[in-house]
Write a protein that holds these residues in place. Structure first.
Motif, PDB file in Angstrom:
ATOM      1  N   ARG A  18     -26.867  24.244  10.058  1.00  0.00           N
ATOM      2  CA  ARG A  18     -26.965  23.507   8.793  1.00  0.00           C
ATOM      3  C   ARG A  18     -27.230  22.045   9.124  1.00  0.00           C
ATOM      4  O   ARG A  18     -27.050  21.613  10.269  1.00  0.00           O
ATOM      5  CB  ARG A  18     -25.683  23.644   7.971  1.00  0.00           C
ATOM      6  CG  ARG A  18     -24.421  23.195   8.689  1.00  0.00           C
ATOM      7  CD  ARG A  18     -23.184  23.501   7.867  1.00  0.00           C
ATOM      8  NE  ARG A  18     -21.956  23.212   8.579  1.00  0.00           N
ATOM      9  CZ  ARG A  18     -21.391  22.019   8.669  1.00  0.00           C
ATOM     10  NH1 ARG A  18     -21.978  20.987   8.082  1.00  0.00           N
ATOM     11  NH2 ARG A  18     -20.266  21.846   9.320  1.00  0.00           N
ATOM     12  N   PRO A  19     -27.619  21.241   8.135  1.00  0.00           N
ATOM     13  CA  PRO A  19     -27.924  19.835   8.426  1.00  0.00           C
ATOM     14  C   PRO A  19     -26.688  19.058   8.882  1.00  0.00           C
ATOM     15  O   PRO A  19     -25.553  19.410   8.563  1.00  0.00           O
ATOM     16  CB  PRO A  19     -28.442  19.308   7.078  1.00  0.00           C
ATOM     17  CG  PRO A  19     -28.865  20.508   6.315  1.00  0.00           C
ATOM     18  CD  PRO A  19     -27.956  21.611   6.747  1.00  0.00           C
ATOM     19  N   SER A  20     -26.928  17.994   9.622  1.00  0.00           N
ATOM     20  CA  SER A  20     -25.840  17.111  10.050  1.00  0.00           C
ATOM     21  C   SER A  20     -25.141  16.514   8.836  1.00  0.00           C
ATOM     22  O   SER A  20     -25.800  16.069   7.890  1.00  0.00           O
ATOM     23  CB  SER A  20     -26.383  15.985  10.927  1.00  0.00           C
ATOM     24  OG  SER A  20     -25.392  15.007  11.158  1.00  0.00           O
ATOM     25  N   PRO A  21     -23.801  16.488   8.818  1.00  0.00           N
ATOM     26  CA  PRO A  21     -23.077  15.916   7.678  1.00  0.00           C
ATOM     27  C   PRO A  21     -23.059  14.390   7.682  1.00  0.00           C
ATOM     28  O   PRO A  21     -22.550  13.776   6.748  1.00  0.00           O
ATOM     29  CB  PRO A  21     -21.666  16.472   7.857  1.00  0.00           C
ATOM     30  CG  PRO A  21     -21.512  16.635   9.339  1.00  0.00           C
ATOM     31  CD  PRO A  21     -22.883  17.051   9.827  1.00  0.00           C
ATOM     32  N   ILE A  22     -23.617  13.779   8.730  1.00  0.00           N
ATOM     33  CA  ILE A  22     -23.578  12.326   8.847  1.00  0.00           C
ATOM     34  C   ILE A  22     -24.945  11.821   9.292  1.00  0.00           C
ATOM     35  O   ILE A  22     -25.674  12.516  10.021  1.00  0.00           O
ATOM     36  CB  ILE A  22     -22.476  11.896   9.857  1.00  0.00           C
ATOM     37  CG1 ILE A  22     -22.260  10.386   9.825  1.00  0.00           C
ATOM     38  CG2 ILE A  22     -22.796  12.369  11.258  1.00  0.00           C
ATOM     39  CD1 ILE A  22     -21.031   9.953  10.635  1.00  0.00           C
ATOM     40  N   ARG A  23     -25.318  10.641   8.830  1.00  0.00           N
ATOM     41  CA  ARG A  23     -26.588  10.044   9.224  1.00  0.00           C
ATOM     42  C   ARG A  23     -26.566   9.714  10.716  1.00  0.00           C
ATOM     43  O   ARG A  23     -25.542   9.285  11.253  1.00  0.00           O
ATOM     44  CB  ARG A  23     -26.850   8.777   8.405  1.00  0.00           C
ATOM     45  CG  ARG A  23     -28.235   8.184   8.607  1.00  0.00           C
ATOM     46  CD  ARG A  23     -28.596   7.167   7.520  1.00  0.00           C
ATOM     47  NE  ARG A  23     -27.999   5.855   7.745  1.00  0.00           N
ATOM     48  CZ  ARG A  23     -26.893   5.418   7.151  1.00  0.00           C
ATOM     49  NH1 ARG A  23     -26.248   6.197   6.294  1.00  0.00           N
ATOM     50  NH2 ARG A  23     -26.411   4.209   7.397  1.00  0.00           N
ATOM     51  N   GLY A  33     -30.959  11.995   8.351  1.00  0.00           N
ATOM     52  CA  GLY A  33     -29.737  12.573   7.809  1.00  0.00           C
ATOM     53  C   GLY A  33     -29.374  11.981   6.472  1.00  0.00           C
ATOM     54  O   GLY A  33     -30.171  11.245   5.857  1.00  0.00           O
ATOM     55  N   PRO A  34     -28.180  12.265   5.977  1.00  0.00           N
ATOM     56  CA  PRO A  34     -27.771  11.802   4.653  1.00  0.00           C
ATOM     57  C   PRO A  34     -27.903  10.287   4.526  1.00  0.00           C
ATOM     58  O   PRO A  34     -27.422   9.542   5.402  1.00  0.00           O
ATOM     59  CB  PRO A  34     -26.298  12.240   4.560  1.00  0.00           C
ATOM     60  CG  PRO A  34     -26.162  13.347   5.548  1.00  0.00           C
ATOM     61  CD  PRO A  34     -27.125  13.045   6.643  1.00  0.00           C
ATOM     62  N   PRO A  35     -28.534   9.783   3.464  1.00  0.00           N
ATOM     63  CA  PRO A  35     -28.736   8.332   3.344  1.00  0.00           C
ATOM     64  C   PRO A  35     -27.478   7.572   2.969  1.00  0.00           C
ATOM     65  O   PRO A  35     -27.393   6.362   3.179  1.00  0.00           O
ATOM     66  CB  PRO A  35     -29.781   8.226   2.232  1.00  0.00           C
ATOM     67  CG  PRO A  35     -29.572   9.467   1.407  1.00  0.00           C
ATOM     68  CD  PRO A  35     -29.166  10.531   2.361  1.00  0.00           C
ATOM     69  N   ASP A  36     -26.489   8.270   2.390  1.00  0.00           N
ATOM     70  CA  ASP A  36     -25.267   7.600   1.958  1.00  0.00           C
ATOM     71  C   ASP A  36     -24.232   7.640   3.073  1.00  0.00           C
ATOM     72  O   ASP A  36     -24.291   8.458   3.981  1.00  0.00           O
ATOM     73  CB  ASP A  36     -24.698   8.283   0.706  1.00  0.00           C
ATOM     74  CG  ASP A  36     -24.286   9.714   0.996  1.00  0.00           C
ATOM     75  OD1 ASP A  36     -25.055  10.420   1.688  1.00  0.00           O
ATOM     76  OD2 ASP A  36     -23.194  10.139   0.568  1.00  0.00           O
ATOM     77  N   GLY A  37     -23.268   6.751   2.990  1.00  0.00           N
ATOM     78  CA  GLY A  37     -22.132   6.778   3.906  1.00  0.00           C
ATOM     79  C   GLY A  37     -22.432   6.200   5.270  1.00  0.00           C
ATOM     80  O   GLY A  37     -23.463   5.554   5.490  1.00  0.00           O
TER      81      GLY A  37
END
Length: 445
Positions: A18-23, A33-37
């Motif tokens: 699954r995709p990485s939970p963190i950028r 990866g996720p742009p937020d956080g």
């Protein structure tokens, strides 16, 4: 050709399914990866080599301590997201605080195979990793890591060396992190507007009241640290105190504080292992944040020793971090980050085990007080202290040591908040054969 961060994100997806939970931010400035956080910053190829040679927590720890890996943004948020990388999330984390990173010990190829994919699928992550690492030589370990250990586990000499690694890093550094109280254990936040100093004072007073201390009584403080409990008990309850520690730096400062308080005739600080102490009997014994260093093989001897040092009717207050029980206790392992960088040879036990061993030694357990949420608040206060004067902290120790403490304390706060570890005050009494324990008939604290 994809940017480095894209390749790292693809690698994470191959391994996790699954995709990485963190950028992810790579050394070439690319991000994916996720742009937020927050972002996990991979500063160089060496960080990947660390993970290649030590998959999971140890590789991550070495990358973090050396500065090859970093987090840009909220560290608490990053650790919470990274905890989702773990396998076997139904199995509690044994001792370490680093979210669920200990569950990531399994190598990337094995992870893919466990997911039921083909041998070719399993080989792709390793090929990607090798193409990104450059020359796949093992990097040197950070100087803050414990190297060779001498002697039998929990022998007197080896325990002294372990204590020196953690506590003899400089009293000024501890003063910066802990604040004026110089108390290195869970505080007691008894009111919403309390400061860290207030909460530590409340904790010490709570223990004194549980032990029913009063003028003329003798108190033994096992693992006395920098003398805060001994000073509080002597000044506010009129007791005579013997405090013992095997840290020379702690003892030096504790003696200085006793002298400055004018309590030299009332408080004695000794450099002494509890196994070498035979100066009883005592009316009360406090052991605050020390039992975590004792170890499974020595815990019954620890309980027997404290029992023998108490007079009949004397009380013991054992303040100790606990872990969640696991299905196979014999297979329990201390996590590598804690063992290599923070508390060498330290071990945690489930609360039920601690209560049972104290009872087996002859003590009567009268009260168990869980303070799990209080420790999370305490750790966050310590992290704030460290972050507020990080440059000074680095001057007092090393940048690597500061990174160890930052990760250790922040991740520990999350572990307490998420009920993966706890902390408890156990009040026990050496009840005489008459059965008259001297305990009050009702619980008032």
């Amino acid at each position: 050709m994809p940017h480095t961060a894209d390749r790292l994100a693809a690698l994470a997806r191959q391994v996790l399914g699954r995709p990485s939970p963190i950028r992810i931010r790579a050394w070439d400035g690319s991000e994916a990866g996720p742009p937020d956080g927050p972002a996990l910053v991979v500063r160089n190829r060496r960080a990947l080599r660390r993970l290649l040679w030590s998959p999971g927590e140890l590789g991550f720890a070495r990358g973090w301590v050396s500065g090859d890996l970093d987090v840009d943004g909220d560290l608490y948020d990053a650790l919470t997201r990274l905890s989702g990388l773990a396998l076997n999330r139904d199995e509690p984390v044994p001792a370490g605080p680093v979210a669920d990173v200990p569950r990531a010990r399994i190598a990337p190829v094995a992870r893919v195979r466990e997911a039921g994919r083909t041998a070719l699928d399993a080989a792709r992550p390793m090929a990607t990793m090798l193409s990104l690492t450059g020359l796949p030589m093992p990097p040197p370990t950070p100087e803050e890591e414990v190297r060779r250990r001498r002697g039998i586990l929990h022998s007197l000499r080896r325990d002294r060396e372990a204590i020196r690694h953690h506590y003899d890093v400089g009293n000024d550094f501890y003063a910066l992190v802990l604040g004026p109280s110089m108390v290195y254990s869970c505080a007691y936040w008894d009111r919403p507007d309390a400061t860290l100093e207030d909460a530590q004072r409340a904790k010490l007073d709570l223990i004194c009241r549980k032990l029913a201390l009063g003028p003329g009584m003798r108190l033994l403080d096992v693992g006395c640290g920098w003398g805060s409990m001994a000073l509080h008990a002597a000044e506010h309850y009129g007791v005579e105190v013997v405090g013992i520690t095997i840290s020379h730096e702690q003892a030096d400062l504790a003696r200085k504080r006793v002298s400055e308080a004018g309590l030299t005739g009332q408080v004695e600080i000794r450099i002494q292992d509890y196994r070498e102490h035979a100066d009883g009997p005592y009316d009360a014994i406090s052991s605050i944040g020390m039992a975590e260093h004792v170890g499974r093989t020595q815990f019954r001897a620890y309980a027997d020793t404290l029992y023998e040092l108490l007079r009949p009717g004397g009380r013991l207050l054992n303040h100790q971090i606990s872990r969640r029980p696991v299905a196979n206790e014999a297979a329990y392992r201390v996590d590598e980050f804690i063992d290599r960088y923070v508390f060498p040879d330290g071990e945690l036990a489930p609360i039920g085990t601690t209560v049972s061993v104290l009872e087996e030694a002859g003590l009567e357990v009268r009260d168990v007080h869980a303070l799990r949420e209080h420790y999370a608040t305490t750790l966050r206060a310590w992290v704030t202290n460290l972050e507020s004067d990080r440059e000074q902290a680095e001057r007092l120790t090393t940048p690597g040591r500061v990174r160890v403490w930052h990760l250790y304390m922040a991740a520990s706060a999350l572990a307490f908040e998420q009920n993966r570890i706890g902390v408890n005050q156990i009040l026990a009494v050496k009840t005489p054969p008459t059965g008259h324990s001297g305990m009050p008939p009702t619980r008032t604290l």
